[in-house]
Design an enzyme around this catalytic site. Structure first.
Site, PDB file in Angstrom:
ATOM      1  N   CYS A 151       0.835  -1.200   0.000  1.00 54.24           N
ATOM      2  CA  CYS A 151       0.000   0.000   0.000  1.00 54.24           C
ATOM      3  C   CYS A 151       0.872   1.252   0.000  1.00 54.24           C
ATOM      4  O   CYS A 151       0.620   2.195  -0.757  1.00 54.24           O
ATOM      5  CB  CYS A 151      -0.925  -0.025   1.218  1.00 54.24           C
ATOM      6  SG  CYS A 151      -2.094   1.347   1.279  1.00 54.24           S
ATOM      7  N   CYS A 152       1.916   1.269   0.842  1.00 49.68           N
ATOM      8  CA  CYS A 152       2.820   2.433   0.872  1.00 49.68           C
ATOM      9  C   CYS A 152       3.549   2.593  -0.467  1.00 49.68           C
ATOM     10  O   CYS A 152       3.734   3.717  -0.941  1.00 49.68           O
ATOM     11  CB  CYS A 152       3.838   2.295   1.999  1.00 49.68           C
ATOM     12  SG  CYS A 152       3.239   2.749   3.641  1.00 49.68           S
ATOM     13  N   CYS A 170      -0.997   8.306   7.503  1.00 46.44           N
ATOM     14  CA  CYS A 170      -2.348   8.015   7.037  1.00 46.44           C
ATOM     15  C   CYS A 170      -3.250   7.612   8.201  1.00 46.44           C
ATOM     16  O   CYS A 170      -2.795   6.985   9.168  1.00 46.44           O
ATOM     17  CB  CYS A 170      -2.308   6.883   6.023  1.00 46.44           C
ATOM     18  SG  CYS A 170      -1.465   7.314   4.498  1.00 46.44           S
ATOM     19  N   CYS A 181       7.740   4.047   5.732  1.00 45.83           N
ATOM     20  CA  CYS A 181       6.836   3.868   4.596  1.00 45.83           C
ATOM     21  C   CYS A 181       7.554   3.343   3.363  1.00 45.83           C
ATOM     22  O   CYS A 181       6.948   2.729   2.497  1.00 45.83           O
ATOM     23  CB  CYS A 181       6.136   5.173   4.265  1.00 45.83           C
ATOM     24  SG  CYS A 181       7.238   6.484   3.699  1.00 45.83           S
ATOM     25  N   CYS A 217      -3.345   3.963   9.644  1.00 44.03           N
ATOM     26  CA  CYS A 217      -2.073   3.422  10.136  1.00 44.03           C
ATOM     27  C   CYS A 217      -1.428   4.310  11.197  1.00 44.03           C
ATOM     28  O   CYS A 217      -0.235   4.176  11.473  1.00 44.03           O
ATOM     29  CB  CYS A 217      -1.104   3.246   8.972  1.00 44.03           C
ATOM     30  SG  CYS A 217      -1.772   2.238   7.643  1.00 44.03           S
TER      31      CYS A 217
END
Ligand code: SF4
Length: 248
Positions: A130-131, A211, A237, A214
């Site tokens: 995702c990062c 985010c 990240c 997280c």
């Protein structure tokens, strides 16, 4: 669980080496951040440098330093689509307050987002992926035109950042960490001296803000970044890599 280290594509041209970074470290030993930045951003790095900012809890310090020297310096922001609404409001208000004239907001590629995170939940089962999708790839694209970039990292933020140098070679690019040796008290003094606004979530216990899915609050005594990806084993990240391209 996040992997302990992962390799990320190398895309930058080879311009700066570790030896260059070490030479700059020696050259600016004992020189304060404002003086160092003024010399570099108006000298050999003029027109070649951008700042990357999360507009998190302490971002205002580096942004103020930069804006004082050159408000036209490009400021790159990754809008992951998962940021707190408060961060977006703070970003726009702080940019206006500092007169940042070249704010560059970079979002993930829409086609890749659909392909790799169609359900919008990748953060929950693959935070590294995702990062990479939402932060690392957009920032890599944004940094492509630049030979150097500024990061707001500080050594005190986490045990993994304790030995942070002020200069690093990042896949051929020069990465500057002008606040590497600043502690929390120095940051607080800078905020007060320049009447800089605080991120609204800081007062609620968020010491480091990324985010929304997280990021959690921290308790007294914890590292400021302990609330990031809490319980997952992930600590970065992916935009900050070691010289071999690995991510902590
Ligand atoms: S911090 Fe979380 S939501 Fe944001 S890009 Fe990384 S995994 Fe995704």
């Amino acid at each position: 669980m996040a992997s302990a280290a992962r390799q990320v594509d190398r895309i930058a041209p080879r311009l700066f080496t570790a030896a260059d970074a070490a030479a700059l470290e020696r050259r600016f030993a004992g020189v304060d951040a404002a003086t160092m930045l003024t010399e570099l951003l108006t000298g050999e790095l003029a027109g070649r440098t951008a700042t990357v900012s999360s507009f998190g809890t302490e971002s205002a310090v580096l942004l103020h330093l930069v804006a004082t020297i050159d408000p036209r310096l490009p400021v790159i922001v990754a809008d992951t689509g998962k940021l707190f609404a408060e961060t977006l409001v703070y970003r726009d208000a702080l940019a206006a307050r500092l007169g940042l004239a070249d704010l560059r907001i970079h979002a993930p590629d829409p086609a890749r987002l659909t392909e790799r995170d169609g359900a919008d939940m990748r953060w929950s089962y693959d935070p590294d992926g995702c990062c990479d999708l939402r932060k690392v790839e957009p920032l890599d694209r944004a940094l492509a035109p630049f030979d150097a970039w500024l990061s707001g990292r500080k050594g005190f933020q986490a045990g993994t950042r304790a030995a942070l140098p002020r200069f690093e070679a990042d896949r051929g690019r020069l990465k500057l960490n002008p606040l590497a040796d600043w502690d929390k008290a120095a940051l607080d003094r800078y905020f007060a001296r320049h009447a800089l606004p605080r991120h609204p979530l800081e007062a609620l216990g968020f010491a480091s803000i990324g985010c929304a899915p997280c990021t959690s609050t921290v308790t007294p005594g914890e590292d400021p970044r302990a609330g990031r990806w809490r319980g997952s084993g992930k600590v970065e990240c992916g935009i900050h890599r070691a010289g071999d391209g690995s991510v902590p």
